[in-house]
Design a protein around this motif. Structure first.
Motif, mmCIF file in Angstrom:
data_model
loop_
_atom_site.group_PDB
_atom_site.id
_atom_site.type_symbol
_atom_site.label_atom_id
_atom_site.label_comp_id
_atom_site.label_asym_id
_atom_site.label_seq_id
_atom_site.Cartn_x
_atom_site.Cartn_y
_atom_site.Cartn_z
ATOM 1 N N HIS A 180 40.390 24.184 200.592
ATOM 2 C CA HIS A 180 41.506 25.114 200.526
ATOM 3 C C HIS A 180 41.124 26.347 199.707
ATOM 4 O O HIS A 180 40.240 26.315 198.870
ATOM 5 C CB HIS A 180 42.726 24.434 199.901
ATOM 6 N N GLY A 181 41.828 27.461 199.953
ATOM 7 C CA GLY A 181 41.650 28.646 199.137
ATOM 8 C C GLY A 181 40.957 29.779 199.862
ATOM 9 O O GLY A 181 40.543 29.675 201.019
ATOM 10 N N ILE A 182 40.812 30.889 199.157
ATOM 11 C CA ILE A 182 40.180 32.082 199.714
ATOM 12 C C ILE A 182 38.777 31.775 200.217
ATOM 13 O O ILE A 182 38.346 32.281 201.261
ATOM 14 C CB ILE A 182 40.145 33.190 198.642
ATOM 15 N N HIS A 183 38.058 30.960 199.480
ATOM 16 C CA HIS A 183 36.685 30.596 199.823
ATOM 17 C C HIS A 183 36.571 30.198 201.290
ATOM 18 O O HIS A 183 35.695 30.678 202.005
ATOM 19 C CB HIS A 183 36.265 29.443 198.904
ATOM 20 N N GLU A 184 37.462 29.339 201.760
ATOM 21 C CA GLU A 184 37.404 28.835 203.127
ATOM 22 C C GLU A 184 38.292 29.620 204.089
ATOM 23 O O GLU A 184 37.927 29.837 205.238
ATOM 24 C CB GLU A 184 37.846 27.363 203.163
ATOM 25 N N GLU A 185 39.455 30.040 203.645
ATOM 26 C CA GLU A 185 40.494 30.445 204.581
ATOM 27 C C GLU A 185 40.642 31.952 204.797
ATOM 28 O O GLU A 185 41.236 32.375 205.795
ATOM 29 C CB GLU A 185 41.840 29.884 204.111
ATOM 30 N N GLY A 228 40.765 20.388 208.151
ATOM 31 C CA GLY A 228 39.780 19.318 208.314
ATOM 32 C C GLY A 228 39.257 18.785 206.994
ATOM 33 O O GLY A 228 38.197 18.148 206.958
ATOM 34 N N VAL A 229 40.001 19.015 205.906
ATOM 35 C CA VAL A 229 39.529 18.631 204.570
ATOM 36 C C VAL A 229 39.165 17.158 204.513
ATOM 37 O O VAL A 229 38.142 16.773 203.926
ATOM 38 C CB VAL A 229 40.589 18.982 203.507
ATOM 39 N N THR A 257 29.901 15.235 198.076
ATOM 40 C CA THR A 257 30.515 16.366 198.765
ATOM 41 C C THR A 257 29.733 17.637 198.489
ATOM 42 O O THR A 257 28.979 17.713 197.506
ATOM 43 C CB THR A 257 31.965 16.561 198.316
ATOM 44 N N ALA A 258 29.930 18.646 199.324
ATOM 45 C CA ALA A 258 29.207 19.907 199.108
ATOM 46 C C ALA A 258 29.563 20.547 197.770
ATOM 47 O O ALA A 258 28.657 20.874 196.987
ATOM 48 C CB ALA A 258 29.464 20.862 200.270
ATOM 49 N N PRO A 259 30.852 20.742 197.430
ATOM 50 C CA PRO A 259 31.151 21.345 196.123
ATOM 51 C C PRO A 259 30.633 20.509 194.960
ATOM 52 O O PRO A 259 30.182 21.061 193.950
ATOM 53 C CB PRO A 259 32.684 21.436 196.108
ATOM 54 N N GLY A 260 30.704 19.183 195.085
ATOM 55 C CA GLY A 260 30.196 18.316 194.026
ATOM 56 C C GLY A 260 28.692 18.443 193.859
ATOM 57 O O GLY A 260 28.177 18.459 192.728
ATOM 58 N N CYS A 261 27.984 18.546 194.978
ATOM 59 C CA CYS A 261 26.530 18.750 194.933
ATOM 60 C C CYS A 261 26.204 20.080 194.257
ATOM 61 O O CYS A 261 25.316 20.147 193.400
ATOM 62 C CB CYS A 261 25.975 18.712 196.353
ATOM 63 N N PHE A 262 26.946 21.135 194.618
ATOM 64 C CA PHE A 262 26.709 22.444 193.998
ATOM 65 C C PHE A 262 26.955 22.380 192.491
ATOM 66 O O PHE A 262 26.213 22.968 191.696
ATOM 67 C CB PHE A 262 27.628 23.503 194.598
ATOM 68 N N ALA A 263 28.023 21.658 192.108
ATOM 69 C CA ALA A 263 28.345 21.533 190.682
ATOM 70 C C ALA A 263 27.197 20.874 189.922
ATOM 71 O O ALA A 263 26.831 21.313 188.821
ATOM 72 C CB ALA A 263 29.626 20.724 190.500
ATOM 73 N N ARG A 264 26.628 19.827 190.503
ATOM 74 C CA ARG A 264 25.535 19.118 189.842
ATOM 75 C C ARG A 264 24.301 20.004 189.706
ATOM 76 O O ARG A 264 23.613 19.980 188.687
ATOM 77 C CB ARG A 264 25.210 17.835 190.622
ATOM 78 N N ILE A 265 24.028 20.809 190.737
ATOM 79 C CA ILE A 265 22.900 21.737 190.660
ATOM 80 C C ILE A 265 23.090 22.724 189.511
ATOM 81 O O ILE A 265 22.159 22.984 188.730
ATOM 82 C CB ILE A 265 22.738 22.483 192.007
ATOM 83 N N VAL A 266 24.307 23.272 189.388
ATOM 84 C CA VAL A 266 24.566 24.247 188.325
ATOM 85 C C VAL A 266 24.530 23.580 186.957
ATOM 86 O O VAL A 266 24.008 24.151 185.985
ATOM 87 C CB VAL A 266 25.913 24.958 188.570
ATOM 88 N N ARG A 310 37.575 13.474 191.689
ATOM 89 C CA ARG A 310 38.954 13.515 192.147
ATOM 90 C C ARG A 310 39.044 14.311 193.445
ATOM 91 O O ARG A 310 38.162 15.087 193.798
ATOM 92 C CB ARG A 310 39.888 14.090 191.078
ATOM 93 N N ASP A 311 40.133 14.076 194.155
ATOM 94 C CA ASP A 311 40.450 14.846 195.345
ATOM 95 C C ASP A 311 41.054 16.157 194.860
ATOM 96 O O ASP A 311 42.115 16.161 194.238
ATOM 97 C CB ASP A 311 41.448 14.069 196.208
ATOM 98 N N PRO A 312 40.427 17.311 195.103
ATOM 99 C CA PRO A 312 40.813 18.530 194.398
ATOM 100 C C PRO A 312 42.161 19.107 194.764
ATOM 101 O O PRO A 312 42.856 19.643 193.910
ATOM 102 C CB PRO A 312 39.689 19.506 194.765
#
Length: 289
Positions: free
Chosen positions: A11-16, A40-41, A108-117, A134-136
């Motif tokens: 959800h949000g500007i990022h996707e929508e 499709g979340v 998940t993709a955002p979770g993977c990105f978070a771990r990289i950062v 958590r389910d964001p």
């Protein structure tokens, strides 16, 4: 009129934002294509791949882990709109040591990105802090938990403006993912096993989305109006600041992929997941039918 499903994966500007502009400005109708924008979340990949998807990060992960043959035909931005937000006591990424962070699941993709950062800031996400998966949703529960002290920090997305929330709540913006990790992250992707690359509906969808990208690039006042519609807690000035910081410099005007960024991103994501890399050109073809 041709018809195609287009599913967002968050959800949000990022996707929508881009698809919303294309729809509201009538660009899909101009292409004689009916685009059914779908949530499709929570869809499994097998359902997601039956239409087009905005979620390029999730597509790349399923390409790397499940060998789904996604092809990315348009890219909105290479800088993911996710942030680390700390409570009053957490003012830097270093302060996350020993803390509780609400974050997307590691697979998940955002979770993977978070771990990289986190790793780029010298943090072991499995040992240096407690990651509370958590389910964001729209991140409102994260804000509530930051207030009541049940978490110390949260990894949030673009359903809110992090600077505005931090100022209002006495929190701290610790890091923007886009400053530390780049990846072709939202746009249009399909699995050709289900949606042929020469599909008239798909081609119309891509042209309309790229027209929306040009509108955002060439008409900043229109972009700010749409951002205000998504971020209805911000003032017009705050929406303009958000646009100047995160959208205007980093959203594409033509939907083209930066293959050098894509190669680096694939290497980092594959390393984080512990899987083999794939050639960027097999996911992000630079020529389409």
């Amino acid at each position: 009129m041709h018809t195609i499903d287009l599913a967002f994966a968050g959800h949000g500007i990022h996707e929508e934002l881009v698809a919303y502009v294309a729809d509201q400005e009538g660009y899909y109708a101009d292409e004689d294509v009916h685009v059914a924008i779908r949530d499709g979340v929570h869809w499994p990949i097998d359902r997601l791949r039956r239409g087009a998807t905005i979620g390029l990060g999730r597509s790349l992960l399923s390409r790397l882990t499940d060998d789904v043959g996604w092809k990315v035909l348009s890219v909105n931005t290479h800088r993911p709109l996710f942030w680390f937000l700390g409570n009053a006591e957490v003012s830097s990424m270093d302060d996350l040591h020993g803390r509780r962070l609400a974050v997307h699941a590691a697979h998940t993709a955002p979770g993977c990105f978070a771990r990289i950062v986190m790793r780029k800031h010298g943090l072991d996400p499995d040992g240096d802090l407690t990651c509370v998966a958590r389910d964001p949703g729209d991140y409102q529960m994260d804000l509530r938990r930051l207030r009541d002290g049940s978490i110390d920090a949260a990894y949030v997305g673009s359903t809110l403006s992090p600077e505005q929330v931090a100022h209002e709540e006495g929190f701290h913006v610790l890091a923007w993912v886009g400053d530390h990790f780049q990846i072709p992250t939202v746009g249009v992707a399909v699995d050709p096993a289900h949606v042929p690359l020469d599909s008239p509906a798909l081609r119309g969808l891509v042209r309309a989305n790229e027209r929306a990208l040009r509108t955002l690039a060439e008409q900043p006042e229109v972009a700010v109006e749409y951002i205000s519609a998504f971020l209805n807690r911000v003032t017009s000035d705050e929406a303009a600041q958000y646009h100047q910081r995160y959208v205007a410099p980093h959203f594409s005007a033509d939907g083209h992929v930066d293959l050098d960024v894509a190669r680096g991103a694939i290497a980092e994501v594959a390393a984080e997941l512990g899987v083999p890399e794939v050639a960027a050109e097999t996911v992000y073809p630079t020529q389409h039918p």
